[in-house]
Motif scaffolding. Sequence first.
Motif, PDB file in Angstrom:
ATOM      1  N   TYR A  40       2.924  18.937 -15.780  1.00  0.00           N
ATOM      2  CA  TYR A  40       3.036  17.524 -15.430  1.00  0.00           C
ATOM      3  C   TYR A  40       3.878  17.343 -14.172  1.00  0.00           C
ATOM      4  O   TYR A  40       3.517  16.577 -13.277  1.00  0.00           O
ATOM      5  CB  TYR A  40       3.641  16.717 -16.590  1.00  0.00           C
ATOM      6  CG  TYR A  40       3.743  15.257 -16.259  1.00  0.00           C
ATOM      7  CD1 TYR A  40       2.631  14.425 -16.387  1.00  0.00           C
ATOM      8  CD2 TYR A  40       4.922  14.706 -15.775  1.00  0.00           C
ATOM      9  CE1 TYR A  40       2.709  13.086 -16.063  1.00  0.00           C
ATOM     10  CE2 TYR A  40       5.005  13.363 -15.441  1.00  0.00           C
ATOM     11  CZ  TYR A  40       3.887  12.564 -15.586  1.00  0.00           C
ATOM     12  OH  TYR A  40       3.968  11.234 -15.242  1.00  0.00           O
ATOM     13  N   CYS A  41       4.990  18.045 -14.106  1.00  0.00           N
ATOM     14  CA  CYS A  41       5.878  17.915 -12.943  1.00  0.00           C
ATOM     15  C   CYS A  41       5.183  18.332 -11.655  1.00  0.00           C
ATOM     16  O   CYS A  41       5.294  17.664 -10.636  1.00  0.00           O
ATOM     17  CB  CYS A  41       7.154  18.728 -13.145  1.00  0.00           C
ATOM     18  SG  CYS A  41       8.250  18.017 -14.386  1.00  0.00           S
ATOM     19  N   VAL A  42       4.449  19.426 -11.704  1.00  0.00           N
ATOM     20  CA  VAL A  42       3.767  19.919 -10.508  1.00  0.00           C
ATOM     21  C   VAL A  42       2.594  19.018 -10.148  1.00  0.00           C
ATOM     22  O   VAL A  42       2.460  18.567  -9.003  1.00  0.00           O
ATOM     23  CB  VAL A  42       3.292  21.382 -10.709  1.00  0.00           C
ATOM     24  CG1 VAL A  42       2.366  21.822  -9.581  1.00  0.00           C
ATOM     25  CG2 VAL A  42       4.493  22.313 -10.792  1.00  0.00           C
ATOM     26  N   GLN A  43       1.742  18.719 -11.119  1.00  0.00           N
ATOM     27  CA  GLN A  43       0.496  18.007 -10.839  1.00  0.00           C
ATOM     28  C   GLN A  43       0.666  16.504 -10.662  1.00  0.00           C
ATOM     29  O   GLN A  43       0.061  15.913  -9.784  1.00  0.00           O
ATOM     30  CB  GLN A  43      -0.525  18.305 -11.929  1.00  0.00           C
ATOM     31  CG  GLN A  43      -0.924  19.768 -11.942  1.00  0.00           C
ATOM     32  CD  GLN A  43      -1.747  20.142 -13.164  1.00  0.00           C
ATOM     33  OE1 GLN A  43      -2.091  19.291 -13.984  1.00  0.00           O
ATOM     34  NE2 GLN A  43      -2.060  21.417 -13.300  1.00  0.00           N
ATOM     35  N   ALA A  44       1.477  15.876 -11.486  1.00  0.00           N
ATOM     36  CA  ALA A  44       1.600  14.417 -11.434  1.00  0.00           C
ATOM     37  C   ALA A  44       2.748  13.948 -10.544  1.00  0.00           C
ATOM     38  O   ALA A  44       2.638  12.916  -9.885  1.00  0.00           O
ATOM     39  CB  ALA A  44       1.769  13.852 -12.839  1.00  0.00           C
ATOM     40  N   LEU A  45       3.848  14.702 -10.553  1.00  0.00           N
ATOM     41  CA  LEU A  45       5.020  14.259  -9.799  1.00  0.00           C
ATOM     42  C   LEU A  45       5.139  14.935  -8.432  1.00  0.00           C
ATOM     43  O   LEU A  45       5.966  14.543  -7.624  1.00  0.00           O
ATOM     44  CB  LEU A  45       6.302  14.510 -10.607  1.00  0.00           C
ATOM     45  CG  LEU A  45       6.398  13.800 -11.946  1.00  0.00           C
ATOM     46  CD1 LEU A  45       7.694  14.183 -12.653  1.00  0.00           C
ATOM     47  CD2 LEU A  45       6.302  12.294 -11.779  1.00  0.00           C
ATOM     48  N   GLY A  46       4.352  15.981  -8.216  1.00  0.00           N
ATOM     49  CA  GLY A  46       4.411  16.682  -6.943  1.00  0.00           C
ATOM     50  C   GLY A  46       5.636  17.558  -6.776  1.00  0.00           C
ATOM     51  O   GLY A  46       6.087  17.814  -5.663  1.00  0.00           O
TER      52      GLY A  46
END
Length: 120
Positions: free
Chosen positions: A32-38
């Motif tokens: 989630y952190c990588v994909q949604a938050l960048g």
Amino acid sequence: MMLLLVAGAAALVAPGSRPSGAVACRGAAYDYCVQALGCTAAEASKVEGKLIPSSAKSLTRAQAEERLGWLQSELGLSDSELKKVVMRFPALLGYNSMAPKLDWLQTRLDLDDAGLRKVV
């Protein structure tokens, strides 16, 4: 002989490239952190590493999206602001219901919606 081979192979790895302490589990919080938050891989690993292990293992991507999507809409946060909040308070990913906590904080500090957004 096998012990020497293992020890020799370990010596070939540069000290700076060895993980420091915990092994990242690379679960839903990381994704989630990588994909949604960048987030970068290092930032995502840091967030996931600060979660209680049982929370990190049981968290699903859908739960992360639901919880942080709600928080983002409730406080009117931009994507970059949401990333900052998660980086500061990774435990938010583990909270089932943030509404009572935010209500209490808003009441306790006598804040309007804009004040609550600023505090968080």
